[in-house]
Scaffold this active site. Sequence first.
Site: not given
Length: 261
Positions: A186-188
Site C-alpha cells: 500500500g505504500d511500497p
Amino acid sequence: MYSGTPYSGTPLGPVALPPSIARIADGRAAGAPPPVPVWQNEAGGLTFRIDGDGVGDRETLFAKWVPAGTALDLAAEAERLRWARQFTPVPRVKEYGRDDDGAAWLVTYALPGESAVSPRWLAEPATAVRALGAGLRVLHEQLPVADCPFDWSVEERLARAARHSGRPVTGLPPAPPADRLVVCHGDPCAPNTLLHDDGSWSGHVDLGTMGVADRWADLAVASWNTRMNYGPGWEDALLDAYGIARDPERIDFYRRLWEAT
C-alpha cells in the site's frame, strides 16, 4: 507542532514532543535518552525512536503521532500490523491511542534492520534496490489473499479519495485487468523496507493502507520511487529482483492512480 510545510523525510529542524509521546517515553528506564524524531510526513505526522536498554519491556520502540484532522488512520495501521504479523516480518504493536483533541499515536517494537534509505544503503543502491524487489516479492507471497480482510482495489482507493476530498477523482483511463491479486503493501516506497547488515531484506513498516489489489499497484510505485531515493536507472533492477518483466500499461495506470489518490 507542525509547521504546515509539505515535506516528508528526516526532520530538518527542532520538533516539539507531543504530550502522548512524552508520556510513553517517561515510562522507559530511568536515564534513557529522550525520544529522537526520525521522520515527518506531508500530513504533519511525526515518528520518534524511543531507545531502551533491551531488558524486559524496555526494547527500542517507534512511536507515530498524527494531528487531528489528517487522513492518516493509525487505528487502521494497527489492525493491519496485527493481522500481517502472523505471516511476515512487520512491527509488533505495543499500543494505540487517541487524545481528546483527536490526535492519535501508534507505538510498535523495532524490527531488526535499517531503512533502505539510511546513509549506508543510499551509498549502495544496487544492494538496496535488490532487497526492495526481493522483499516485495516475499511480502506478496507470504500474505494470504483469501484470508485478508483489507481492500486496496482501484474502486476502494477512488472511493476513499473522494470521501477525503469531497469530490470524485477524474481524468484516469480505465483500469487494466488485474495481472495477479496479492495483498499489497500500500505504500511500497523505499523508506518502508528494512535491510539486514548483509544487505538482505529484513521486513516492512508503514502498512496503513495494506490490502488486496493487483500486484502492479505496488510494483509501479516501488519501481518509480527508486528514482527519488537512488537516482535514475534502478527501476528495472527492482523488477528483476522481484522476478517480473516491465508492464508499461499497468505501470502507467497505477502511477497515475497513485498521484490522483
